[in-house]
Design a protein around this motif. Sequence first.
Motif, PDB file in Angstrom:
ATOM      1  N   LEU A 138       0.776  -1.144  -0.157  1.00 26.63           N
ATOM      2  CA  LEU A 138      -0.006   0.026   0.049  1.00 26.63           C
ATOM      3  C   LEU A 138       0.840   1.403  -0.026  1.00 26.63           C
ATOM      4  N   GLY A 139       2.096   1.092   0.367  1.00 26.85           N
ATOM      5  CA  GLY A 139       3.056   2.174   0.376  1.00 26.85           C
ATOM      6  C   GLY A 139       3.587   2.692  -1.265  1.00 26.85           C
ATOM      7  N   SER A 191      -2.468   6.494   4.965  1.00 30.11           N
ATOM      8  CA  SER A 191      -3.318   7.571   4.312  1.00 30.11           C
ATOM      9  C   SER A 191      -3.226   7.519   2.797  1.00 30.11           C
ATOM     10  N   THR A 192      -2.091   7.862   2.409  1.00 36.50           N
ATOM     11  CA  THR A 192      -2.167   7.856   0.889  1.00 36.50           C
ATOM     12  C   THR A 192      -2.603   6.256   0.155  1.00 36.50           C
ATOM     13  N   MET A 228      -9.339   7.724   9.457  1.00 35.78           N
ATOM     14  CA  MET A 228     -10.169   6.630   8.466  1.00 35.78           C
ATOM     15  C   MET A 228     -11.752   7.098   8.998  1.00 35.78           C
ATOM     16  N   ILE A 229     -12.006   7.551  10.151  1.00 36.25           N
ATOM     17  CA  ILE A 229     -13.397   7.698  10.379  1.00 36.25           C
ATOM     18  C   ILE A 229     -13.840   8.863   9.648  1.00 36.25           C
ATOM     19  N   SER A 230     -13.165   9.788   9.490  1.00 32.35           N
ATOM     20  CA  SER A 230     -13.540  11.009   8.861  1.00 32.35           C
ATOM     21  C   SER A 230     -13.655  10.800   7.357  1.00 32.35           C
ATOM     22  N   PHE A 231     -12.465  10.065   6.666  1.00 32.30           N
ATOM     23  CA  PHE A 231     -12.431   9.839   5.478  1.00 32.30           C
ATOM     24  C   PHE A 231     -13.823   8.652   5.036  1.00 32.30           C
ATOM     25  N   THR A 232     -14.125   7.823   5.885  1.00 27.97           N
ATOM     26  CA  THR A 232     -15.420   7.370   5.712  1.00 27.97           C
ATOM     27  C   THR A 232     -16.669   8.238   5.327  1.00 27.97           C
ATOM     28  N   ARG A 233     -16.710   9.386   6.216  1.00 23.61           N
ATOM     29  CA  ARG A 233     -17.677  10.093   5.852  1.00 23.61           C
ATOM     30  C   ARG A 233     -17.659  10.728   4.796  1.00 23.61           C
ATOM     31  N   PHE A 234     -16.571  11.172   4.215  1.00 25.72           N
ATOM     32  CA  PHE A 234     -16.363  11.824   3.027  1.00 25.72           C
ATOM     33  C   PHE A 234     -16.493  10.968   1.846  1.00 25.72           C
ATOM     34  N   LEU A 235     -15.965   9.540   1.940  1.00 26.64           N
ATOM     35  CA  LEU A 235     -16.246   8.578   0.966  1.00 26.64           C
ATOM     36  C   LEU A 235     -17.971   8.261   0.804  1.00 26.64           C
ATOM     37  N   ALA A 236     -18.641   8.338   2.037  1.00 24.91           N
ATOM     38  CA  ALA A 236     -20.149   8.141   1.839  1.00 24.91           C
ATOM     39  C   ALA A 236     -20.705   9.309   0.974  1.00 24.91           C
ATOM     40  N   SER A 237     -20.396  10.407   1.383  1.00 19.76           N
ATOM     41  CA  SER A 237     -20.832  11.586   0.690  1.00 19.76           C
ATOM     42  C   SER A 237     -20.624  11.395  -0.762  1.00 19.76           C
ATOM     43  N   TYR A 238     -19.355  11.149  -1.035  1.00 22.30           N
ATOM     44  CA  TYR A 238     -18.839  11.207  -2.452  1.00 22.30           C
ATOM     45  C   TYR A 238     -19.608  10.204  -3.293  1.00 22.30           C
ATOM     46  N   TYR A 239     -19.790   8.994  -2.721  1.00 18.16           N
ATOM     47  CA  TYR A 239     -20.064   7.555  -3.454  1.00 18.16           C
ATOM     48  C   TYR A 239     -21.734   7.531  -3.443  1.00 18.16           C
TER      49      TYR A 239
END
Length: 260
Positions: free
Chosen positions: A69-70, A119-120, A177-188
């Motif tokens: 993943l790196g 992250s990346t 990761m928790i905040s990224f989840t909310r972004f992804l839920a909104s985007y997708y």
Amino acid sequence: MKVNELLSLKGKTAVITGAAGLYGYCAAQALYEAGARVFTGSTNTEKLEKAAEEMRSEGGDVTAFHLDLGSEESVLEFHKQVMEKAGRVDILVNNSVARPMPGYEADAKLWAESMKVNSTGNFIITRAFGKDMIEQKSGSIINIASMHGMIGPDPFLYEGLGMEGWGGDYYFHKGGMISFTRFLASYYGRFNIRCNSISPGGIRSYRTPEAFVERYSKKTMLGRMAGPDDIKGTVVFLASDASLYVTAANLPVDGGYVAK
């Protein structure tokens, strides 16, 4: 539709990163036990293939590929291999995590090293499989966060056990990761793709000191640490059609630790 049909993953394809670890192994088990075809990847291909062989001996349809993943090149090659063999992916579980920092005073280069993976790397792999999910207008993305993305560590639990060397990278990334989840839920969401996170508590293993088990258990409402099966039902629920109207949620699986 009957609830057992809603919870079935029969005919679905799942990708989970890092299926050889404590939670990763039982999460992968949950996916194939519910009927999914499972693909997984890790840098430690020897350990991962051994885990995959064990799962196949239990009847699981599990395929392991190398994945770093790196490295964006490695992530995209992994994506290509999976799609060539599977044709589609219905479920993505971002489970892998790098923890290179032995303590807060460690070299900052180790913080940057963890950022590349946690992250990346998670961003790149999610975007890659997310594009496929957009085309098929369906999918479930599950991010494995941690209760330590919600709260800080309790020094008392580790006192005198040689476990005090925390690196802040883990807490930073699990909260992210928790905040990224909310972004992804909104985007997708507009593409009928759901994204949720699971925040497990501590899981007991052969490496866990008994003193830590006793201290930790007192901090939970259920009076114990997690066992290998405690995450399974949550993974299947969020991966399956039983949760078609659930997105942007973070579900603690911690015996009530963060709420006590």
